[in-house]
Design an enzyme around this catalytic site. Structure first.
Site, PDB file in Angstrom:
ATOM      1  CG  ASP A  85      33.437  27.916   2.123  1.00  0.00           C
ATOM      2  OD1 ASP A  85      32.398  27.285   2.396  1.00  0.00           O
ATOM      3  OD2 ASP A  85      34.467  27.843   2.797  1.00  0.00           O
TER       4      ASP A  85
ATOM      5  CB  ILE B 180      42.264  29.455   4.204  1.00  0.00           C
ATOM      6  CG1 ILE B 180      43.241  28.272   4.023  1.00  0.00           C
ATOM      7  CG2 ILE B 180      42.522  30.125   5.569  1.00  0.00           C
ATOM      8  CD1 ILE B 180      44.711  28.691   3.960  1.00  0.00           C
ATOM      9  CE  LYS B 181      35.437  24.820   2.653  1.00  0.00           C
ATOM     10  NZ  LYS B 181      35.235  25.595   3.916  1.00  0.00           N
ATOM     11  NE  ARG B 182      43.620  31.858   0.792  1.00  0.00           N
ATOM     12  CZ  ARG B 182      42.676  32.277   1.639  1.00  0.00           C
ATOM     13  NH1 ARG B 182      41.562  31.603   1.778  1.00  0.00           N
ATOM     14  NH2 ARG B 182      42.860  33.395   2.328  1.00  0.00           N
TER      15      ARG B 182
END
Lengths: 290, 290
Positions: free
Chosen positions: A101, B97-99
């Protein structure tokens, strides 16, 4: 000492094994469950037994946060306790969190994993959003204390989808990622010549290993895919410079080695045997390479 | 009802505002601190006041886990409580959460964020490792209950580094990502025509918006970059199909709207005003478009 030099030295002393604590509750045998207060305690005790018996044969430990997160807050308590214990033992910790991010959000991740409850020495990152997804971690690297491993080239089938795309620059997407990381990494070099900005490079494509090792000169490699995922010692050896400059992860094969032993006991003992076996197998492959 | 249809319907009723709960402890004003037991409690109370006053004007809520993770276990307790409260209110939750991981690890993330303490309706993902980093989430989508938003094309400067690379296929990396997601997404369509596999598309490049809206036909867009990050209503309008098919996130500008008000009170009230202002501004821009 710069954290990447600490890792380099640890590999000189202990070999290239990065012990992956991807601990699932299903891995924990009866005898540990019986002496634990609850599931979370059992996971920590399982990890503790393995850590205690492998400190001198594992260069570092990679803790995969997903396994703990899957159990919610309680699982993250086991994660916290595992990291605390590793710090207490002066072990080098790679938190495998693959965060990716930017800006304020990435700063928050840096705070989360370089300070406080979840403090680690290295974290893994995902570079899809570009180099400004790496920058917020740099302030923690200035004094040499922390480092990162960014995904570069993985060995799963899906790596073809994006990482292996040919660009009009004449190289693949992962080359671009690696080149950029090496470029930034030049400002964060240890005395070993390696950078605090490392890369994750899967070990199952032997043919490219030599090219990558030469291309990404300052990059320390975190190499997954050995053991349970099919990577072999002779593949791994190609990613190393005379047995250093990279660390090779094995998780399940070490954690579950006790099942190959007498079945259901002495988790730590069998983990140690497997870590030594792996270390020596790779040492052997490295000597054969030269 | 399929979760993507629920989101579609929510936008029809409430407008396109996705309220971002990226709550930093520094945002919490005196009067909430005073009536809270501790910092974690204060963060939850701040969120609760905002949620209570915006349920009818926010299509959904995006909770940015990094802000909570930065406070360690206690912060994640506030995260858990916030999600619980949103579920109690039947609000639609996007866990930001951008996993991005594969196989067993990704399955663990799916368990972590589609069940238990941290259960959300949608999660955000990072596609760098390829489409097998999306697959482990599909079992949760089969029955229509859950969905994902994968990064496609973001609007940070670093997007040029990887997402915007030209490939030898004649299009950019993010086109490839979006095309592949749409392709898989065809098996997960709601009655609205949109897929449970959505995409994150930043809103600051208006010129490409029309092309992307046409190219990624079944893709529901999660659009960050509005407000505090500089995106304008007329840009956003280009990403929508007659005001739907996308949801527009605003975080800080809503959370900190009270500072533009009378200074230090009534967080929820001013958040509501800003959400309404934003909703109407985008509605206006959408009407002007046609």
């Amino acid at each position: 000492m710069n954290i990447i030099d600490r890792l380099y030295k640890s590999i000189e002393e202990k070999g290239v094994v990065c012990l992956g604590l991807d601990t699932s509750i299903e891995y924990v045998p009866e005898y540990i469950m019986e002496t634990s207060k609850n599931e979370v305690d059992a996971i920590f005790n399982f990890n503790k037994e393995i850590i205690d018996e492998t400190l001198d044969v594992a260069a570092c430990y990679k803790v995969q946060i997903a396994y703990y997160e899957a159990l919610g807050l309680k699982g993250l308590d086991a994660y916290k306790r595992t990291l605390e214990y590793l710090r207490e033992k002066n072990a080098i910790i790679i938190a495998d969190i693959k965060r990716g991010d930017i800006a304020a959000t990435a700063k928050m991740y840096a705070k989360a994993h370089f300070e406080g409850d979840f403090e680690a020495d290295f974290i893994t990152l995902s570079p899809y959003m570009g180099m400004d997804s790496i920058e917020p971690y740099l302030p923690y690297m200035k004094d040499g204390k922390k480092g990162v491993f960014s995904l570069v080239r993985t060995s799963n089938p899906g790596a073809n989808d994006i990482e292996f795309l040919d660009t009009t620059k004449g190289h693949k997407v992962y080359h671009e990622v690696g080149d950029r990381l090496c470029n930034i990494g030049n400002d964060y070099l240890g005395e070993s010549g390696y950078s605090q900005i490392g890369g994750v490079l899967g070990c199952t494509h032997k043919e490219e290993a030599k090219e990558l090792r030469e291309r990404f000169k300052n990059m320390f490699f975190l190499i997954p895919g050995y053991g349970a995922q099919g990577g072999r010692a002779e593949d791994v050896a190609m990613y190393l410079n005379n047995g250093n400059g990279g660390v090779v992860n094995s998780s399940r094969k070490i954690l579950l080695a006790y099942k190959e032993g007498n079945g259901n006991e002495r988790v730590g003992y069998y983990a140690r045997l497997e870590a030594i076996r792996m270390r020596d197998e790779i040492r052997e492959a490295v000597s054969n390479k030269f």
